[in-house]
Motif scaffolding. Sequence first.
Motif, PDB file in Angstrom:
ATOM      1  N   LEU A  43      -6.048  -0.882  -2.297  1.00 25.68           N
ATOM      2  CA  LEU A  43      -5.368  -1.327  -1.093  1.00 25.68           C
ATOM      3  C   LEU A  43      -6.337  -1.291   0.086  1.00 25.68           C
ATOM      4  CD1 LEU A  43      -1.862   0.405  -1.258  1.00 25.68           C
ATOM      5  CD2 LEU A  43      -2.592  -1.762  -2.228  1.00 25.68           C
ATOM      6  N   SER A  44      -6.273  -2.336   0.896  1.00 25.82           N
ATOM      7  CA  SER A  44      -7.076  -2.369   2.118  1.00 25.82           C
ATOM      8  C   SER A  44      -6.433  -1.477   3.175  1.00 25.82           C
ATOM      9  CB  SER A  44      -7.180  -3.798   2.645  1.00 25.82           C
ATOM     10  OG  SER A  44      -5.897  -4.255   3.060  1.00 25.82           O
ATOM     11  N   LEU A  45      -7.141  -1.248   4.260  1.00 28.59           N
ATOM     12  CA  LEU A  45      -6.584  -0.445   5.341  1.00 28.59           C
ATOM     13  C   LEU A  45      -5.325  -1.099   5.902  1.00 28.59           C
ATOM     14  CD1 LEU A  45      -6.675   1.896   7.330  1.00 28.59           C
ATOM     15  CD2 LEU A  45      -8.252   0.561   8.743  1.00 28.59           C
ATOM     16  N   ASN A  46      -5.345  -2.429   6.049  1.00 29.30           N
ATOM     17  CA  ASN A  46      -4.158  -3.126   6.553  1.00 29.30           C
ATOM     18  C   ASN A  46      -2.966  -2.945   5.614  1.00 29.30           C
ATOM     19  OD1 ASN A  46      -5.228  -4.080   8.914  1.00 29.30           O
ATOM     20  ND2 ASN A  46      -5.825  -6.047   8.087  1.00 29.30           N
ATOM     21  N   GLN A  47      -3.232  -2.985   4.304  1.00 31.41           N
ATOM     22  CA  GLN A  47      -2.140  -2.793   3.340  1.00 31.41           C
ATOM     23  C   GLN A  47      -1.609  -1.367   3.388  1.00 31.41           C
ATOM     24  OE1 GLN A  47      -4.411  -4.319  -0.097  1.00 31.41           O
ATOM     25  NE2 GLN A  47      -2.732  -5.756  -0.441  1.00 31.41           N
ATOM     26  N   LEU A  48      -2.511  -0.405   3.541  1.00 28.20           N
ATOM     27  CA  LEU A  48      -2.064   0.986   3.654  1.00 28.20           C
ATOM     28  C   LEU A  48      -1.144   1.163   4.856  1.00 28.20           C
ATOM     29  CD1 LEU A  48      -5.418   2.866   2.874  1.00 28.20           C
ATOM     30  CD2 LEU A  48      -3.414   2.726   1.388  1.00 28.20           C
ATOM     31  N   MET A  49      -1.500   0.515   5.952  1.00 30.43           N
ATOM     32  CA  MET A  49      -0.680   0.614   7.158  1.00 30.43           C
ATOM     33  C   MET A  49       0.646  -0.124   6.979  1.00 30.43           C
ATOM     34  SD  MET A  49      -3.699   0.068   9.974  1.00 30.43           S
ATOM     35  CE  MET A  49      -2.726   0.441  11.399  1.00 30.43           C
ATOM     36  N   MET A  50       0.564  -1.297   6.370  1.00 28.79           N
ATOM     37  CA  MET A  50       1.748  -2.133   6.227  1.00 28.79           C
ATOM     38  C   MET A  50       2.774  -1.501   5.288  1.00 28.79           C
ATOM     39  SD  MET A  50       1.836  -6.211   5.418  1.00 28.79           S
ATOM     40  CE  MET A  50       0.648  -6.026   4.101  1.00 28.79           C
ATOM     41  N   HIS A  51       2.288  -0.760   4.282  1.00 32.79           N
ATOM     42  CA  HIS A  51       3.195  -0.155   3.297  1.00 32.79           C
ATOM     43  C   HIS A  51       3.453   1.325   3.585  1.00 32.79           C
ATOM     44  CE1 HIS A  51       3.425  -3.699   0.689  1.00 32.79           C
ATOM     45  NE2 HIS A  51       2.152  -3.893   0.970  1.00 32.79           N
ATOM     46  N   ASN A  52       3.210   1.713   4.839  1.00 27.93           N
ATOM     47  CA  ASN A  52       3.610   3.040   5.331  1.00 27.93           C
ATOM     48  C   ASN A  52       2.952   4.200   4.594  1.00 27.93           C
ATOM     49  OD1 ASN A  52       5.409   1.930   7.270  1.00 27.93           O
ATOM     50  ND2 ASN A  52       6.929   1.625   5.663  1.00 27.93           N
ATOM     51  N   TYR A  53       1.683   4.044   4.255  1.00 28.57           N
ATOM     52  CA  TYR A  53       0.945   5.177   3.699  1.00 28.57           C
ATOM     53  C   TYR A  53       0.582   6.150   4.817  1.00 28.57           C
ATOM     54  CZ  TYR A  53       0.446   3.686  -1.114  1.00 28.57           C
ATOM     55  OH  TYR A  53       0.708   3.373  -2.421  1.00 28.57           O
ATOM     56  N   PRO A  54       0.605   7.448   4.528  1.00 34.31           N
ATOM     57  CA  PRO A  54       0.218   8.410   5.569  1.00 34.31           C
ATOM     58  C   PRO A  54      -1.246   8.243   5.946  1.00 34.31           C
ATOM     59  CG  PRO A  54       0.511   9.514   3.443  1.00 34.31           C
ATOM     60  CD  PRO A  54       0.992   8.108   3.271  1.00 34.31           C
TER      61      PRO A  54
END
Length: 548
Positions: free
Chosen positions: A191-202
């Motif tokens: 997952l990219s940083l944008n995906q981590l943010m978009m999918h609510n990763y801590p």
Amino acid sequence: MSVCKKLKLDENLCKNLSHNCSNKKLQKEKSITQEDYIKLKHYLREKKKILKSYPRVVNNARGKQSQINDSGKSESPLTINELNELFLYSVYGPGKYVPRWCSLEMQCNVVQTCILLIDSGDIETPEDFSTFKNYFPIFPKYNFLPPLEIELPSSWCTKKEMECESNEIVLNKSIKNKKHDEVCSKLSLLLSLNQLMMHNYPLPTNKSQYSYDGFRFTQNHYLPVSEDSPMFAIDCEMCYTSIGRNELTRVSVVDEKLNVVYESLVKPPNKITNYLTQYSGITASKLNGITTTLQDVQEDLIKLFPANAILVGQSLNCDLDALKLFHPYIIDTSIIFNLNGNKGSKSKLKYLAKSFLNMNIQCSGRHGHDSIEDSRASMLLVQQKLLNSLTYGDAYLIGQKRLAEFINTPIQLKNLESFKKFIVLLKCITESSAQGSIHVKKQFIEAYDGLWSTKQFIIQEHSSNKAVLDSLCNSMNDISNKFCMAHMQLKNKKNLDLVNRWCEKYWAAIPMYGLCAVLFTGFGYNKNNSLCFLNVKQPPLPTLKKDW
């Protein structure tokens, strides 16, 4: 000024005037009659009703992260697909496409979606951005939203320019290259940083959603990840506690050989009010005598994972939230697999295991899930994907691949992959019942040619920017066109006054309740991104004739 503030001021005015009527000590010229007061009250009520019917774009936390600050930078640019979600939602309405970075209020009242794409800008430094803003008074004048940064680089260049480019990209349709594009690797699934943010990763940067309290990094220092990096699949079970949220009660970790390398029941710090046994499999008897705490588990996992470990799981953001751990290298099976072709939708692990592994899991009914079984299924799904292609098991990517094959024509483009993602917007809109028109300069027409087989969508080529803009404005005057777009090119990058006049003419032609977007490519470091200005054109509010 926001709508809420306007309404509040108007209501305060009404209250003040009402008070003035009852105050006998006021001067005669400042008082109003009972009849005038009733008129004013009716006017404010009607004004509030009108304001509620106005469509508007409102950024949420994700959208605000893409807003460009005064230094000419954003925290996290929007992807092309995220921007397209808004345009598709404005055309299709609720259901198929929903933007996750903003809300389009009263979408049902949007009469037209208009895009003006101006290629080949030159905005690399904060000074460039400051100068750029000074040349475009139109955007603050008409209350456009703050500019957004989009991952859309300049797509076009002429053949002469291509000959001068050292990074020339020539489209090749050979089978060899197609197979190369489909190779699936661990790195391609991360997952990219944008995906981590978009999918609510801590994430330690997401202060608005996660508190640092109790969260830890899985390592003090991380090593670069590679194809040789080990993978560990994690699955956690949680129970509902007295603090009003789920807390960790079990964690299981398996390695790439499906061996259980860590397994522990956990006693939450707060009283359990619901064991959620039908999902967690946890009962009071299972936790009887357990003294392992969340902090103990954190210490164990920090010792277990190497500095380049890749964590695998189904919607792993929930597990990491329960574990209170930050980790940068993630493969999420709910994201790399997609069964229905709708971007953003997630299939249950049970269905993925049955569809791709022919495994029956989570069959215990009221006895709940088994975290070891679930973590093994997640690892097997990732390994199955690695044996196949990037599009394997992903109906959404398969659809994009077919579209890319459809528009692959022998034209010389730079940043071709980015343009393909943007062109998906146009293809999706042609599949709707909407009528529309696209206007492009002659040198761009080859890439658009052949996209539309429906009669309601027309694409026109023009010899000059003026002809493109004139035709776009004529198309927007016909509100039966639900989608209008123009693709222009700025030759003299210093002639921004001219571009501001283009935007003025474009804005004047947009019908009331039309969604307006203006994109300038060539923004940011190496000119890899674009600026996007958004607004919905709204009619002026009715005025109140005051006789006092």
